[in-house]
Design a protein around this motif. Structure first.
Motif, PDB file in Angstrom:
ATOM      1  N   ASN A 158       0.831  -1.204   0.000  1.00 56.97           N
ATOM      2  CA  ASN A 158       0.000   0.000   0.000  1.00 56.97           C
ATOM      3  C   ASN A 158       0.866   1.255   0.000  1.00 56.97           C
ATOM      4  O   ASN A 158       0.558   2.233  -0.694  1.00 56.97           O
ATOM      5  CB  ASN A 158      -0.914   0.004   1.227  1.00 56.97           C
ATOM      6  N   ALA A 159       1.929   1.220   0.785  1.00 62.09           N
ATOM      7  CA  ALA A 159       2.831   2.372   0.827  1.00 62.09           C
ATOM      8  C   ALA A 159       3.476   2.614  -0.532  1.00 62.09           C
ATOM      9  O   ALA A 159       3.604   3.762  -0.984  1.00 62.09           O
ATOM     10  CB  ALA A 159       3.904   2.155   1.894  1.00 62.09           C
ATOM     11  N   LEU A 160       3.872   1.545  -1.215  1.00 60.58           N
ATOM     12  CA  LEU A 160       4.469   1.700  -2.548  1.00 60.58           C
ATOM     13  C   LEU A 160       3.458   2.294  -3.528  1.00 60.58           C
ATOM     14  O   LEU A 160       3.789   3.181  -4.329  1.00 60.58           O
ATOM     15  CB  LEU A 160       4.960   0.346  -3.052  1.00 60.58           C
ATOM     16  N   LYS A 161       2.219   1.809  -3.475  1.00 66.26           N
ATOM     17  CA  LYS A 161       1.184   2.332  -4.372  1.00 66.26           C
ATOM     18  C   LYS A 161       0.902   3.803  -4.072  1.00 66.26           C
ATOM     19  O   LYS A 161       0.715   4.613  -4.987  1.00 66.26           O
ATOM     20  CB  LYS A 161      -0.087   1.509  -4.219  1.00 66.26           C
ATOM     21  N   LEU A 162       0.889   4.152  -2.790  1.00 65.87           N
ATOM     22  CA  LEU A 162       0.602   5.543  -2.421  1.00 65.87           C
ATOM     23  C   LEU A 162       1.742   6.467  -2.821  1.00 65.87           C
ATOM     24  O   LEU A 162       1.509   7.621  -3.206  1.00 65.87           O
ATOM     25  CB  LEU A 162       0.352   5.624  -0.922  1.00 65.87           C
ATOM     26  N   ARG A 163       2.968   5.992  -2.745  1.00 64.71           N
ATOM     27  CA  ARG A 163       4.095   6.814  -3.234  1.00 64.71           C
ATOM     28  C   ARG A 163       3.990   7.037  -4.736  1.00 64.71           C
ATOM     29  O   ARG A 163       4.276   8.128  -5.239  1.00 64.71           O
ATOM     30  CB  ARG A 163       5.423   6.149  -2.874  1.00 64.71           C
ATOM     31  N   GLN A 164       3.587   5.992  -5.454  1.00 61.88           N
ATOM     32  CA  GLN A 164       3.387   6.150  -6.896  1.00 61.88           C
ATOM     33  C   GLN A 164       2.279   7.163  -7.182  1.00 61.88           C
ATOM     34  O   GLN A 164       2.396   8.016  -8.060  1.00 61.88           O
ATOM     35  CB  GLN A 164       3.046   4.788  -7.509  1.00 61.88           C
ATOM     36  N   GLU A 165       1.184   7.075  -6.428  1.00 59.29           N
ATOM     37  CA  GLU A 165       0.075   8.016  -6.602  1.00 59.29           C
ATOM     38  C   GLU A 165       0.504   9.435  -6.260  1.00 59.29           C
ATOM     39  O   GLU A 165       0.136  10.401  -6.935  1.00 59.29           O
ATOM     40  CB  GLU A 165      -1.091   7.588  -5.710  1.00 59.29           C
ATOM     41  N   LEU A 166       1.305   9.569  -5.212  1.00 55.02           N
ATOM     42  CA  LEU A 166       1.784  10.888  -4.815  1.00 55.02           C
ATOM     43  C   LEU A 166       2.693  11.482  -5.887  1.00 55.02           C
ATOM     44  O   LEU A 166       2.645  12.687  -6.161  1.00 55.02           O
ATOM     45  CB  LEU A 166       2.531  10.778  -3.483  1.00 55.02           C
ATOM     46  N   SER A 167       3.494  10.651  -6.505  1.00 56.49           N
ATOM     47  CA  SER A 167       4.345  11.132  -7.600  1.00 56.49           C
ATOM     48  C   SER A 167       3.499  11.619  -8.768  1.00 56.49           C
ATOM     49  O   SER A 167       3.783  12.660  -9.371  1.00 56.49           O
ATOM     50  CB  SER A 167       5.292  10.016  -8.043  1.00 56.49           C
ATOM     51  N   ARG A 168       2.428  10.877  -9.087  1.00 56.82           N
ATOM     52  CA  ARG A 168       1.561  11.281 -10.207  1.00 56.82           C
ATOM     53  C   ARG A 168       0.860  12.607  -9.915  1.00 56.82           C
ATOM     54  O   ARG A 168       0.776  13.482 -10.777  1.00 56.82           O
ATOM     55  CB  ARG A 168       0.527  10.191 -10.476  1.00 56.82           C
ATOM     56  N   LEU A 169       0.368  12.755  -8.692  1.00 54.50           N
ATOM     57  CA  LEU A 169      -0.403  13.952  -8.353  1.00 54.50           C
ATOM     58  C   LEU A 169       0.474  15.196  -8.241  1.00 54.50           C
ATOM     59  O   LEU A 169       0.045  16.287  -8.611  1.00 54.50           O
ATOM     60  CB  LEU A 169      -1.150  13.727  -7.040  1.00 54.50           C
ATOM     61  N   THR A 170       1.661  15.040  -7.705  1.00 51.88           N
ATOM     62  CA  THR A 170       2.527  16.198  -7.466  1.00 51.88           C
ATOM     63  C   THR A 170       3.475  16.488  -8.608  1.00 51.88           C
ATOM     64  O   THR A 170       4.023  17.587  -8.687  1.00 51.88           O
ATOM     65  CB  THR A 170       3.346  15.997  -6.182  1.00 51.88           C
ATOM     66  N   GLY A 171       3.715  15.494  -9.475  1.00 51.10           N
ATOM     67  CA  GLY A 171       4.674  15.688 -10.545  1.00 51.10           C
ATOM     68  C   GLY A 171       6.121  15.541 -10.107  1.00 51.10           C
ATOM     69  O   GLY A 171       7.030  15.805 -10.902  1.00 51.10           O
ATOM     70  N   ARG A 172       6.352  15.118  -8.871  1.00 52.78           N
ATOM     71  CA  ARG A 172       7.716  14.910  -8.400  1.00 52.78           C
ATOM     72  C   ARG A 172       8.260  13.610  -8.984  1.00 52.78           C
ATOM     73  O   ARG A 172       7.516  12.694  -9.330  1.00 52.78           O
ATOM     74  CB  ARG A 172       7.773  14.848  -6.874  1.00 52.78           C
ATOM     75  N   ALA A 173       9.579  13.520  -9.093  1.00 53.83           N
ATOM     76  CA  ALA A 173      10.213  12.336  -9.658  1.00 53.83           C
ATOM     77  C   ALA A 173       9.921  11.107  -8.803  1.00 53.83           C
ATOM     78  O   ALA A 173       9.907  11.183  -7.568  1.00 53.83           O
ATOM     79  CB  ALA A 173      11.723  12.553  -9.767  1.00 53.83           C
ATOM     80  N   GLU A 174       9.688   9.980  -9.461  1.00 51.38           N
ATOM     81  CA  GLU A 174       9.376   8.762  -8.727  1.00 51.38           C
ATOM     82  C   GLU A 174      10.524   8.353  -7.814  1.00 51.38           C
ATOM     83  O   GLU A 174      10.292   7.862  -6.701  1.00 51.38           O
ATOM     84  CB  GLU A 174       9.070   7.630  -9.714  1.00 51.38           C
ATOM     85  N   ALA A 175      11.754   8.535  -8.266  1.00 51.21           N
ATOM     86  CA  ALA A 175      12.900   8.171  -7.433  1.00 51.21           C
ATOM     87  C   ALA A 175      12.951   9.016  -6.170  1.00 51.21           C
ATOM     88  O   ALA A 175      13.338   8.543  -5.097  1.00 51.21           O
ATOM     89  CB  ALA A 175      14.192   8.328  -8.232  1.00 51.21           C
ATOM     90  N   GLU A 176      12.556  10.287  -6.270  1.00 48.39           N
ATOM     91  CA  GLU A 176      12.554  11.157  -5.094  1.00 48.39           C
ATOM     92  C   GLU A 176      11.441  10.771  -4.128  1.00 48.39           C
ATOM     93  O   GLU A 176      11.665  10.657  -2.923  1.00 48.39           O
ATOM     94  CB  GLU A 176      12.375  12.608  -5.529  1.00 48.39           C
ATOM     95  N   VAL A 177      10.248  10.527  -4.663  1.00 57.66           N
ATOM     96  CA  VAL A 177       9.113  10.189  -3.806  1.00 57.66           C
ATOM     97  C   VAL A 177       9.320   8.826  -3.156  1.00 57.66           C
ATOM     98  O   VAL A 177       8.855   8.580  -2.043  1.00 57.66           O
ATOM     99  CB  VAL A 177       7.805  10.219  -4.617  1.00 57.66           C
ATOM    100  N   ALA A 178      10.044   7.930  -3.832  1.00 60.76           N
ATOM    101  CA  ALA A 178      10.245   6.583  -3.304  1.00 60.76           C
ATOM    102  C   ALA A 178      10.979   6.584  -1.974  1.00 60.76           C
ATOM    103  O   ALA A 178      10.793   5.666  -1.158  1.00 60.76           O
ATOM    104  CB  ALA A 178      10.999   5.733  -4.321  1.00 60.76           C
ATOM    105  N   THR A 179      11.814   7.589  -1.730  1.00 62.14           N
ATOM    106  CA  THR A 179      12.582   7.646  -0.478  1.00 62.14           C
ATOM    107  C   THR A 179      12.212   8.844   0.385  1.00 62.14           C
ATOM    108  O   THR A 179      12.835   9.054   1.424  1.00 62.14           O
ATOM    109  CB  THR A 179      14.085   7.702  -0.790  1.00 62.14           C
TER     110      THR A 179
END
Length: 439
Positions: free
Chosen positions: A226-247
């Motif tokens: 769930n945390a991984l999916k939410l980080r992916q969703e947060l990256s999509r909504l904010t436009g931040r890089a996935e690598a940055e949101v992942a950590t």
């Protein structure tokens, strides 16, 4: 050479050689001397396992290397293995990004793809208008003013979605941490239960305990994904890089209580600040005979199915009757717009009151769980005291710890319910992002 000189030389070597060995084992010294980093336990690949942490208070650019008194203060900065051939000692890499709720909402608000499309449509309509045509200019002004409010409403929708993903991510991360601690306690209890005959542990059924451990592992796995999916969703909504949101680290804690809320006040605030209601109000206020065709389309945008179905049929009917019904059509559209505005006000009032009730419900249940947690901790302290004086069977305290972990898991779930209800209330009232911190 006399035996005294030989003895002195051996003592000197005994003192000097180990220090030289440690100096060669130092990664910076190894780099300076051209020794491969793999020889001292670090590789030149710059991989995750090859990273070492150094405490540096100042950036390299600000340090005066000629000053022997320059101090290096602690800080969380990481240095990667460098390329010796180019003479570069290291590359400074910053730690994980720190996100706050306000930042996340602002990024999603600014990005909002749907709002950007609406604003682009407004620009396209304005550019295609003949400035010498008064009716076209009248329609363009209405379209611009209404769609501007609609775009702002879409931006706030995306900001709220980002806040929801942010808070769900915090809850999932905390749930994983609690599950890990519970698994550790279950392992200790299983180890003791395997010796149940010798220790005489009550309910020391290893199979039952292992099943409970599997349930904890399943919960941890579910929340981790769930945390991984939410980080992916947060990256999509904010436009931040996935690598940055992942950590990235989420800085805001989950709330433990809610501020006092007066239902009448928040409803009044919502009726003033809601952008979708403002769009309908602008439409009703600026509806004229010169822009009635544009108003029909805008009504269909604000409330699908309204204003569009009879737009062409009514025109053909009026022509067949050979009567000028433009004023009647305008008055009918004004009445329809007024009804639409009243209907939306009822919806907004209901959304706001529902959010207030959800907040009060979650806060009340959270207080009950806090009382349960406090009581369980008192029981644990008493049990540990009795175990020390051999009045309680060893392992009973571990069973109580598992019970406490279960209560903590329920508490995190209620905290999530509370913060999501607060998000709903902020959305219903279109509260500014800065107010999100004062909960």
């Amino acid at each position: 050479m006399s035996k005294y000189r030989r003895f002195g030389l051996l003592c000197l070597l005994a003192m000097v050689v180990p220090s030289l060995g440690w100096r060669y084992l130092s990664p910076p010294a190894a780099q300076a001397l051209g020794v491969p980093l793999s020889w001292v336990g670090l590789s030149d690949d710059g991989g995750e396992s090859d990273m070492m942490s150094l405490d540096l208070g100042h950036s390299v650019e600000n340090l005066d290397l000629t000053d022997p008194h320059a101090e290096v203060l602690p800080s969380s900065v990481e240095v990667l293995g460098s390329s010796i051939g180019h003479g570069v000692i290291g590359e400074i890499v910053s730690g994980p990004a720190m996100y706050t709720q306000s930042q996340v909402m602002k990024w999603a608000y600014d990005r909002s793809p749907e709002a950007a499309l609406i604003e682009a449509e407004v620009n396209a309509v304005i550019r295609g208008i003949d400035p010498k045509d008064p009716d076209a200019c009248c329609s363009a002004r209405l379209i611009r003013n209404v769609l501007r409010e609609v775009a702002l409403a879409r931006r706030y929708d995306d900001a709220t979605h980002a806040a929801v993903a942010y808070h769900k991510l915090i809850a999932a991360t905390e749930a994983v941490a609690v599950a890990e601690q519970a698994i550790g306690t279950a392992d200790r209890l299983i180890s003791m239960a395997d010796q149940a005959e010798r220790l005489e542990i009550p309910d020391g059924d290893p199979l039952k305990l292992r099943q409970a451990r599997f349930d904890l592992v399943a919960l941890k796995t579910e929340q981790s994904f769930n945390a991984l999916k939410l980080r992916q969703e947060l990256s999509r909504l904010t436009g931040r890089a996935e690598a940055e949101v992942a950590t990235a680290v989420m800085m805001d804690p989950l709330p433990v209580e809610a501020r006092p809320i007066v239902a009448g006040e928040v409803v009044a605030t919502a009726l003033v600040q809601r952008r979708d209601l403002r769009a309908v109000q602008v439409l009703c206020r600026e509806l004229r005979s010169c822009n009635i065709d544009a108003a029909r389309l805008l009504m269909g945008l604000v409330s699908p199915g309204v204003g569009m179905s009879l737009a062409t049929a009514s025109k053909g009917l009026f022509q067949c009757l050979k009567e000028d019904r433009s004023d009647d059509d305008l008055n009918a559209r004004r009445r329809q717009c007024s009804q639409l505005c009243q209907s939306l006000e009822v919806v907004i009032r209901n959304e706001t009151l529902q959010a207030v009730l959800d907040i009060r419900s979650a806060a009340a249940r959270l207080k009950i769980v806090d009382q349960q947690l406090q009581l369980a901790k008192q029981r644990l302290d008493e049990t540990r005291g009795r175990i020390k004086i051999d009045e309680e069977t060893p392992g009973t305290d571990l069973a109580l710890e598992l019970e406490i972990f279960e209560i903590r898991g329920n508490r995190i779930s209620l905290q999530k319910d509370l913060v999501l209800a607060l998000d709903d209330l902020d959305h219903a009232t279109s509260a500014p992002f800065s107010n999100a911190q004062s909960r």
